[in-house]
Scaffold this active site. Structure first.
Site, PDB file in Angstrom:
ATOM      1  N   SER A 263       0.815  -1.207   0.000  1.00 19.58           N
ATOM      2  CA  SER A 263       0.000   0.000   0.000  1.00 19.58           C
ATOM      3  C   SER A 263       0.851   1.261   0.000  1.00 19.58           C
ATOM      4  O   SER A 263       1.991   1.266   0.465  1.00 19.58           O
ATOM      5  CB  SER A 263      -0.946  -0.005   1.206  1.00 19.58           C
ATOM      6  OG  SER A 263      -0.506   0.917   2.174  1.00 19.58           O
ATOM      7  N   LYS A 264       0.239   2.314  -0.502  1.00 20.88           N
ATOM      8  CA  LYS A 264       0.889   3.617  -0.635  1.00 20.88           C
ATOM      9  C   LYS A 264       1.331   4.186   0.701  1.00 20.88           C
ATOM     10  O   LYS A 264       2.220   5.012   0.759  1.00 20.88           O
ATOM     11  CB  LYS A 264      -0.122   4.607  -1.228  1.00 20.88           C
ATOM     12  CG  LYS A 264      -0.108   4.698  -2.716  1.00 20.88           C
ATOM     13  CD  LYS A 264      -0.761   5.988  -3.144  1.00 20.88           C
ATOM     14  CE  LYS A 264      -2.248   5.788  -3.340  1.00 20.88           C
ATOM     15  NZ  LYS A 264      -2.907   6.603  -4.277  1.00 20.88           N
TER      16      LYS A 264
END
Ligand code: GLU
Length: 492
Positions: A263-264
């Site tokens: 995830s970012k």
């Protein structure tokens, strides 16, 4: 098998709805390596039938990222003009609508698909009913066995219908011999009647994908594990149209270090972002290849050529691959430091320029600076912090120097420093000469430790801590050192 059908043809099929994620780039890389290892073809197909979400900007960005990585395709949109090249085009799904329509009609005519007039509200109500009953079944459309002619009359009169694939007669287990995961068994009732064409006539992913893989003569489909449920639908479509299945290999997910989906929140996931931070394409490819594959001799640092020569699916493993950002950085450093100094300078120069740094333009100095700094460089943007102290226009005395400047012993130390620097016969200093001058200041003033080092640091880099001076000074010149010393003295 004809020569053509025995050829290895693989594809990367992104939907241009955002940036190129490292997960997508890894799929592209595996397909590319597989094609190149086997003398096959690598195709880029653009899955842009979701018109609300697909954009030209995204397409351009994905193409430019793939180009940056050097993962280049034999067929598909041209990297610059975006005009399709290759014998099985168009390669953009939005330009292939007639083909999907024709096959949808074929499925309708064969009784494998039907027009469904259920409204969203009706569908929702059916879903609720099923939920309440506790049964794990799918919505059964009342239109599954309706007459096509009658449906077409209704549509001509303005009614809205989707085309659904009929699954209820296909209640059997589907077995996929996955090239990476081995035998995968899909339970017969895993999917209900899924949509092939929306009510506006636009086809959906599973349908276009199967049709295109068939028409583009794709022999192997290597894509992420998350597509497994789609594979079942696509197997049904192949069967419905009487087509032979290509081979499938589902690559494991890329996980974050907490073993969740990447995830970012943990850092960059977009290729473009890695590029902006100063990762090298060679390191990105090297690292991505090792997310699920290993070299037969467990080689760790590899070029694209090394990987092409060694890539086989036998060495692609099914377990999740953890994306270790520390390792990626380390790998980038290995690729970077292996380059000649002049090459490294060329790579860091745009970062230094972007940061507005003004630095010497002679190539001897540039190469010497790279030689000095390269063991500290992991990614190209690290150069900004390393080179900033060398730019005179960026020299300032920071607030954290106040305490040092207030010390009584500082002024005499700086005066001695200035004198000895002035007396130095050359314009530049070696590390040894700098240390010698520092010792001279110590002898002259009787100061040592913090009382000696802090003022000199302030007079060189504007603060009492930070970069190592003996590394920086050989990259500075007498004039600049004296000017800085004056500024510091003025504040004592
Ligand atoms: N357009 C799909 C995606 O971006 C392609 C999946 C596939 O490779 O079939 O996820």
């Amino acid at each position: 098998m004809s020569a053509l059908t025995s050829e290895i043809r693989v594809r990367f099929a992104p939907s241009p709805t955002g940036y190129l994620h490292v997960g997508g780039a890894r799929s592209a890389l595996f397909n590319y390596l597989y094609a190149k290892h086997n003398g096959g073809k690598f195709i880029l197909r653009i899955e842009d039938t979701d018109q609300a979400r697909s954009t030209k900007e995204s397409l351009k960005m994905m193409i430019s990222d793939l180009k940056w990585l050097g993962i280049l395709w034999d067929e598909g949109p041209d990297t610059d003009s975006l005009i399709d090249k290759g014998p099985y085009g168009p390669y953009k799904q939005s330009e292939r609508l007639e083909i999907y329509k024709k096959h949808a009609e074929e499925l309708l005519a064969r009784g494998k698909a039907y027009y469904c007039f259920m409204s969203d509200a009706e569908l929702e109500a059916e879903r609720e009913k099923i939920k309440a009953s506790g049964l794990h079944t799918h919505v059964e459309s009342p239109y599954a066995d309706g007459s096509i002619d009658e449906a077409q009359v209704r549509i001509a009169n303005g009614d809205k219908a989707v085309v659904r694939f009929k699954t209820r007669e296909l209640r059997k287990d589907y077995i996929l011999k996955d090239l990476i995961r081995g035998e995968v068994k899909f339970p017969s009732d895993m999917v209900g009647d899924f949509v092939l064409l929306r009510s506006d006539g636009m086809p959906v992913y599973n349908f276009c994908c199967a049709v295109d893989d068939y028409h583009m003569k794709i022999s192997h489909i290597l894509r992420a594990e998350e597509h497994l449920p789609n594979t079942l639908r696509q197997m049904m479509i192949y069967e419905g149209l009487g087509w032979a299945l290509p081979q499938f290999g589902h690559i494991s997910l890329i996980l974050d270090d907490d073993r969740q989906k990447l995830s970012k929140r943990k850092g960059a996931v977009a290729c473009d972002q890695f590029k902006k931070e100063g990762y090298l394409p060679s390191a990105m490819n090297n690292y991505m290849a090792l997310l699920g594959w290993s070299h037969p001799e467990d080689k760790e640092i590899m070029s694209l050529e090394d990987m092409k020569a060694a890539f086989t699916l036998e060495r692609v493993h099914a377990s999740g691959a953890v994306f270790d950002r520390v390792k990626l950085k380390w790998m980038n450093a290995q690729h970077l430091r292996a380059l000649p100094n002049a090459e490294i300078w060329k790579l860091i120069a745009p970062f230094l320029q972007e940061a507005g740094l003004k630095l010497p333009t002679d190539s001897d100095w540039q190469q010497q600076s790279v030689e000095t700094f390269k063991s500290y460089l992991e990614i190209l943007s690290d150069a900004i912090t390393l080179y900033t102290p060398l730019d005179d226009s960026k020299y300032e005395i920071f607030a954290e120097s106040d305490e040092t400047l207030k010390m009584e012993t500082t002024k005499p130390v700086l005066q001695a420093w200035k004198e000895l620097v002035t007396a130095h016969a050359k314009e530049s200093f070696t590390e040894a000469e700098f240390l010698q001058i520092q010792d001279g200041v110590k002898d002259k003033t009787g100061q040592k430790g913090k009382n000696l080092f802090f003022p000199i640091r302030v007079a060189l880099i504007g603060k009492p801590n930070g970069a190592e001076l003996k590394i920086l000074v050989p990259l500075m010149n007498k004039k600049s050192i004296l000017a800085r010393a004056e500024q510091a003295l003025a504040k004592c």
